[in-house]
Design an enzyme around this catalytic site. Structure first.
Site, PDB file in Angstrom:
ATOM      1  N   TYR A 192     -43.782 -44.760  -2.552  1.00  0.00           N
ATOM      2  CA  TYR A 192     -42.924 -45.689  -1.821  1.00  0.00           C
ATOM      3  C   TYR A 192     -43.597 -46.105  -0.503  1.00  0.00           C
ATOM      4  N   SER A 234     -29.892 -54.563  -9.071  1.00  0.00           N
ATOM      5  CA  SER A 234     -30.305 -53.273  -9.633  1.00  0.00           C
ATOM      6  C   SER A 234     -29.770 -52.118  -8.790  1.00  0.00           C
ATOM      7  N   SER A 242     -41.171 -49.650   6.985  1.00  0.00           N
ATOM      8  CA  SER A 242     -40.491 -48.372   7.249  1.00  0.00           C
ATOM      9  C   SER A 242     -41.310 -47.525   8.207  1.00  0.00           C
ATOM     10  N   ALA A 243     -40.615 -46.704   8.967  1.00  0.00           N
ATOM     11  CA  ALA A 243     -41.300 -45.750   9.856  1.00  0.00           C
ATOM     12  C   ALA A 243     -42.155 -44.773   9.064  1.00  0.00           C
ATOM     13  N   GLY A 249     -42.689 -32.862   1.955  1.00  0.00           N
ATOM     14  CA  GLY A 249     -42.980 -34.220   2.431  1.00  0.00           C
ATOM     15  C   GLY A 249     -42.274 -34.581   3.728  1.00  0.00           C
ATOM     16  N   PHE A 303     -36.402 -47.384  11.454  1.00  0.00           N
ATOM     17  CA  PHE A 303     -36.273 -45.929  11.535  1.00  0.00           C
ATOM     18  C   PHE A 303     -35.134 -45.538  10.578  1.00  0.00           C
ATOM     19  N   LYS A 358     -45.257 -49.898   1.124  1.00  0.00           N
ATOM     20  CA  LYS A 358     -44.977 -50.542   2.422  1.00  0.00           C
ATOM     21  C   LYS A 358     -46.294 -50.817   3.150  1.00  0.00           C
ATOM     22  N   LYS A 392     -36.303 -47.955  -3.033  1.00  0.00           N
ATOM     23  CA  LYS A 392     -36.463 -47.264  -1.741  1.00  0.00           C
ATOM     24  C   LYS A 392     -36.373 -45.748  -1.778  1.00  0.00           C
ATOM     25  N   ILE A 425     -28.881 -52.834   3.800  1.00  0.00           N
ATOM     26  CA  ILE A 425     -29.284 -53.491   5.055  1.00  0.00           C
ATOM     27  C   ILE A 425     -29.153 -55.011   4.907  1.00  0.00           C
ATOM     28  N   ASP A 432     -34.619 -61.741 -10.302  1.00  0.00           N
ATOM     29  CA  ASP A 432     -35.582 -60.684 -10.016  1.00  0.00           C
ATOM     30  C   ASP A 432     -36.739 -61.339  -9.263  1.00  0.00           C
ATOM     31  N   LEU A 476     -29.476 -38.208   4.590  1.00  0.00           N
ATOM     32  CA  LEU A 476     -28.553 -37.300   5.268  1.00  0.00           C
ATOM     33  C   LEU A 476     -27.135 -37.864   5.451  1.00  0.00           C
TER      34      LEU A 476
HETATM   35  P1  NAD Z   1     -30.853 -51.283  -1.092  1.00  0.00           P
HETATM   36  O1  NAD Z   1     -31.325 -50.647  -2.347  1.00  0.00           O
HETATM   37  O2  NAD Z   1     -29.442 -51.069  -0.695  1.00  0.00           O
HETATM   38  O3  NAD Z   1     -31.130 -52.847  -1.145  1.00  0.00           O
HETATM   39  C1  NAD Z   1     -32.219 -53.403  -1.838  1.00  0.00           C
HETATM   40  C2  NAD Z   1     -31.686 -54.558  -2.675  1.00  0.00           C
HETATM   41  O4  NAD Z   1     -32.777 -55.149  -3.372  1.00  0.00           O
HETATM   42  C3  NAD Z   1     -30.670 -54.110  -3.728  1.00  0.00           C
HETATM   43  O5  NAD Z   1     -29.530 -54.936  -3.646  1.00  0.00           O
HETATM   44  C4  NAD Z   1     -31.391 -54.310  -5.057  1.00  0.00           C
HETATM   45  O6  NAD Z   1     -30.502 -54.677  -6.098  1.00  0.00           O
HETATM   46  C5  NAD Z   1     -32.377 -55.410  -4.709  1.00  0.00           C
HETATM   47  N1  NAD Z   1     -33.614 -55.443  -5.505  1.00  0.00           N
HETATM   48  C6  NAD Z   1     -34.480 -54.439  -5.748  1.00  0.00           C
HETATM   49  N2  NAD Z   1     -35.518 -54.893  -6.470  1.00  0.00           N
HETATM   50  C7  NAD Z   1     -35.307 -56.223  -6.667  1.00  0.00           C
HETATM   51  C8  NAD Z   1     -36.028 -57.247  -7.307  1.00  0.00           C
HETATM   52  N3  NAD Z   1     -37.184 -57.011  -7.934  1.00  0.00           N
HETATM   53  N4  NAD Z   1     -35.513 -58.491  -7.323  1.00  0.00           N
HETATM   54  C9  NAD Z   1     -34.339 -58.758  -6.698  1.00  0.00           C
HETATM   55  N5  NAD Z   1     -33.615 -57.836  -6.071  1.00  0.00           N
HETATM   56  C10 NAD Z   1     -34.099 -56.573  -6.046  1.00  0.00           C
HETATM   57  O7  NAD Z   1     -31.850 -50.810   0.069  1.00  0.00           O
HETATM   58  P2  NAD Z   1     -31.723 -50.973   1.634  1.00  0.00           P
HETATM   59  O8  NAD Z   1     -31.469 -49.632   2.214  1.00  0.00           O
HETATM   60  O9  NAD Z   1     -30.849 -52.095   1.972  1.00  0.00           O
HETATM   61  O10 NAD Z   1     -33.236 -51.324   1.983  1.00  0.00           O
HETATM   62  C11 NAD Z   1     -33.670 -52.661   2.097  1.00  0.00           C
HETATM   63  C12 NAD Z   1     -35.168 -52.667   2.372  1.00  0.00           C
HETATM   64  O11 NAD Z   1     -35.424 -51.920   3.557  1.00  0.00           O
HETATM   65  C13 NAD Z   1     -36.005 -52.023   1.266  1.00  0.00           C
HETATM   66  O12 NAD Z   1     -37.190 -52.764   1.134  1.00  0.00           O
HETATM   67  C14 NAD Z   1     -36.295 -50.642   1.819  1.00  0.00           C
HETATM   68  O13 NAD Z   1     -37.488 -50.121   1.320  1.00  0.00           O
HETATM   69  C15 NAD Z   1     -36.403 -50.928   3.309  1.00  0.00           C
HETATM   70  N6  NAD Z   1     -36.119 -49.748   4.135  1.00  0.00           N
HETATM   71  C16 NAD Z   1     -34.925 -49.112   3.997  1.00  0.00           C
HETATM   72  C17 NAD Z   1     -34.667 -47.987   4.776  1.00  0.00           C
HETATM   73  C18 NAD Z   1     -33.364 -47.252   4.666  1.00  0.00           C
HETATM   74  O14 NAD Z   1     -33.246 -46.180   5.235  1.00  0.00           O
HETATM   75  N7  NAD Z   1     -32.352 -47.766   3.987  1.00  0.00           N
HETATM   76  C19 NAD Z   1     -35.619 -47.534   5.695  1.00  0.00           C
HETATM   77  C20 NAD Z   1     -36.820 -48.216   5.810  1.00  0.00           C
HETATM   78  C21 NAD Z   1     -37.059 -49.352   5.020  1.00  0.00           C
HETATM   79  C1  UD1 Z   2     -36.372 -40.653   4.308  1.00  0.00           C
HETATM   80  C2  UD1 Z   2     -37.719 -41.030   3.811  1.00  0.00           C
HETATM   81  C3  UD1 Z   2     -38.233 -42.199   4.638  1.00  0.00           C
HETATM   82  C4  UD1 Z   2     -37.259 -43.363   4.588  1.00  0.00           C
HETATM   83  C5  UD1 Z   2     -35.901 -42.843   5.078  1.00  0.00           C
HETATM   84  C6  UD1 Z   2     -34.845 -43.889   5.031  1.00  0.00           C
HETATM   85  C7  UD1 Z   2     -38.602 -38.854   3.018  1.00  0.00           C
HETATM   86  C8  UD1 Z   2     -39.660 -37.830   3.208  1.00  0.00           C
HETATM   87  N1  UD1 Z   2     -38.600 -39.875   3.916  1.00  0.00           N
HETATM   88  O1  UD1 Z   2     -36.570 -40.320   5.637  1.00  0.00           O
HETATM   89  O2  UD1 Z   2     -39.481 -42.626   4.179  1.00  0.00           O
HETATM   90  O3  UD1 Z   2     -37.722 -44.415   5.397  1.00  0.00           O
HETATM   91  O4  UD1 Z   2     -35.499 -41.757   4.255  1.00  0.00           O
HETATM   92  O5  UD1 Z   2     -34.575 -44.262   3.706  1.00  0.00           O
HETATM   93  O6  UD1 Z   2     -37.804 -38.791   2.089  1.00  0.00           O
HETATM   94  N2  UD1 Z   2     -31.727 -33.780   5.401  1.00  0.00           N
HETATM   95  C9  UD1 Z   2     -31.061 -32.597   5.136  1.00  0.00           C
HETATM   96  N3  UD1 Z   2     -30.254 -32.527   4.052  1.00  0.00           N
HETATM   97  C10 UD1 Z   2     -30.065 -33.587   3.198  1.00  0.00           C
HETATM   98  C11 UD1 Z   2     -30.738 -34.808   3.488  1.00  0.00           C
HETATM   99  C12 UD1 Z   2     -31.571 -34.851   4.582  1.00  0.00           C
HETATM  100  O7  UD1 Z   2     -31.207 -31.629   5.869  1.00  0.00           O
HETATM  101  O8  UD1 Z   2     -29.327 -33.452   2.204  1.00  0.00           O
HETATM  102  C13 UD1 Z   2     -32.573 -33.870   6.603  1.00  0.00           C
HETATM  103  C14 UD1 Z   2     -34.030 -34.197   6.328  1.00  0.00           C
HETATM  104  O9  UD1 Z   2     -34.770 -33.031   6.099  1.00  0.00           O
HETATM  105  C15 UD1 Z   2     -34.414 -34.946   7.615  1.00  0.00           C
HETATM  106  C16 UD1 Z   2     -33.117 -35.631   8.038  1.00  0.00           C
HETATM  107  O10 UD1 Z   2     -32.076 -34.927   7.381  1.00  0.00           O
HETATM  108  O11 UD1 Z   2     -34.769 -34.036   8.619  1.00  0.00           O
HETATM  109  C17 UD1 Z   2     -33.050 -37.089   7.631  1.00  0.00           C
HETATM  110  O12 UD1 Z   2     -33.313 -37.182   6.234  1.00  0.00           O
HETATM  111  P1  UD1 Z   2     -33.202 -38.556   5.439  1.00  0.00           P
HETATM  112  O13 UD1 Z   2     -31.890 -39.188   5.711  1.00  0.00           O
HETATM  113  O14 UD1 Z   2     -33.562 -38.281   4.010  1.00  0.00           O
HETATM  114  O15 UD1 Z   2     -34.294 -39.477   6.120  1.00  0.00           O
HETATM  115  P2  UD1 Z   2     -35.852 -39.213   6.386  1.00  0.00           P
HETATM  116  O16 UD1 Z   2     -36.301 -37.909   5.856  1.00  0.00           O
HETATM  117  O17 UD1 Z   2     -36.141 -39.503   7.801  1.00  0.00           O
END
Ligand code: NAD
Ligand code: UD1
Length: 329
Positions: A148, A34, A124-125, A291, A177, A152, A84, A12, A58, A199
């Site tokens: 995790y 990382s 996160s949602a 979960g 979301f 948050k 994450k 992101i 870091d 997914l």
């Molecule tokens: P990502 O893992 O791709 O990006 C996180 C980045 O942070 C990575 O580049 C990693 O190297 C860096 N990092 C981790 N720990 C660090 C530290 N201590 N110091 C410096 N760098 C560090 O993850 P993302 O999907 O881009 O997510 C970004 C943020 O959004 C995270 O906080 C995650 O929890 C949150 N988030 C993500 C999702 C999702 O679905 N991807 C959903 C809800 C919230």
């Molecule tokens: C997961 C995390 C959530 C996080 C989000 C984005 C859990 C319980 N929740 O959400 O906290 O914010 O990722 O990083 O892990 N699915 C399959 N097959 C797969 C993978 C997923 O059927 O191989 C289904 C899941 O059951 C769900 C949907 O696809 O219904 C989305 O799954 P996923 O992408 O893992 O996201 P979340 O479960 O919403």
């Protein structure tokens, strides 16, 4: 503005750097790599024509973070850095609490010390737990079932408490979301290590032939077709939500859902992916994943009214862009 983006080479973060540069902001990335690659900095430059400053730091390390703040004039911070993966967080909880909570404390502390009063946080949602849909920002948060999610909730609380005693502070707690898709160029996208938990990266790896079939977790939820429903949002729409938060945020703490408000089931997403890319995704329905909840989607009114932001891209766009990145990477 001069914006510090922690975790800026991540999924992101990198898309948000592109959106920041496009909106004429200057970007400084702090990432320990990382879970990302240094070449992402070049790719951001190829897309935008402008190079972000990069520091391999870091952000749990207060001395490195202070040194960064003392050598740049920073106007705002977007704090993405964190671990994450939910399932990993249940195996190594201490690493999750340390990395995610300490990084928030250290980065927020540096902001207070150096007078930086705009802070945007990646929440996160998942903090809503198994609430009634649509999830609204004013809802009481139900118990989160994994470390995790707790990190948050804790980070939100810490930032809220700091803002109460620092009236100049503007804090956005952005509850994402389900971000999917990739930048339209196909140059940056999601790079999960190992077998993906989420997914969309699983689907794209099945499409590529790296995995043989999708396992759909549960076919007996009370949803349109029995499979889990989520609010998928294009990562570039999500990225733009950060720009809106940075630019429009009033003082105080403000929580915003960043989603589309539309629920899509697992099978609906599979069908959309097949249609968008003219491919077949083999799948089987298996046991529910522990979960998981049946439905998660956002009430998006607040971000629309207060930030003037709305997600624009469709599920088909998300599927097309996710596949373009996977197949070209
Ligand atoms: P990502 O893992 O791709 O990006 C996180 C980045 O942070 C990575 O580049 C990693 O190297 C860096 N990092 C981790 N720990 C660090 C530290 N201590 N110091 C410096 N760098 C560090 O993850 P993302 O999907 O881009 O997510 C970004 C943020 O959004 C995270 O906080 C995650 O929890 C949150 N988030 C993500 C999702 C999702 O679905 N991807 C959903 C809800 C919230
Ligand atoms: C997961 C995390 C959530 C996080 C989000 C984005 C859990 C319980 N929740 O959400 O906290 O914010 O990722 O990083 O892990 N699915 C399959 N097959 C797969 C993978 C997923 O059927 O191989 C289904 C899941 O059951 C769900 C949907 O696809 O219904 C989305 O799954 P996923 O992408 O893992 O996201 P979340 O479960 O919403």
């Amino acid at each position: 503005m001069n914006i510090l983006v922690t975790g800026g080479t991540g999924y992101i973060g990198s898309h948000t750097c592109v959106a920041l540069i496009a909106a004429n902001h200057d970007v400084i990335i702090a990432d320990n790599l990382s879970n990302s690659k240094i070449e992402t900095v070049d790719r951001i430059e190829r897309i935008t024509g402008k190079r972000a400053l990069f520091y391999k730091i870091d952000v749990t390390d207060a001395a490195s973070v202070r040194s960064l703040f003392s050598s740049h004039s920073i106007d705002g911070v977007i704090h993405f850095a964190g671990l994450k993966a939910i399932s990993e967080s249940t195996r190594i909880p201490l690493e999750y609490y340390f990395n995610n909570v300490v990084s928030t404390i250290v980065v927020a502390g540096a902001c207070l010390e150096y007078g930086v009063d705009r802070f945007v946080f990646s929440s996160s949602a998942t903090v809503y737990g198994d609430n009634e849909v649509p999830f609204v920002e004013t809802m009481e948060l139900l118990s989160v079932t994994n470390p995790y999610g707790e990190t948050k909730v804790m980070s939100e609380k810490i930032l809220t408490d700091i803002a109460v005693t620092n009236s100049a502070w503007s804090v956005a707690l952005l509850r994402y979301f389900n971000p999917i898709g990739a930048h339209e160029s196909g140059l940056i996208g999601e790079l999960p290590g190992g077998v993906p938990d989420n997914l969309m990266p699983y689907i794209t790896q099945v499409a590529k032939g790296k995995l043989d079939k999708l396992r759909v977790f549960g076919g007996d939820y009370p949803t349109v077709d029995g499979t889990g429903v989520r609010d998928y949002i294009h990562v570039m729409d999500l990225a733009k939500g950060h720009i809106a938060a940075l630019e429009k945020l009033p003082e105080g703490v403000h929580v915003f859902n960043l989603g589309t408000g539309q629920g899509t089931s697992v099978l609906e997403l599979v069908q959309a992916f097949e249609k968008a890319n003219n491919l077949k995704i083999p799948y089987e329905i298996v046991e529910r994943r522990p979960g998981d909840i049946a439905k998660s989607y956002a009430d998006t009114k607040k971000a629309g009214i207060e930030l003037g932001w709305k997600a624009e891209r469709s599920i088909l766009d998300m599927c097309r862009d996710a596949w373009r990145f996977e197949k070209s990477y």
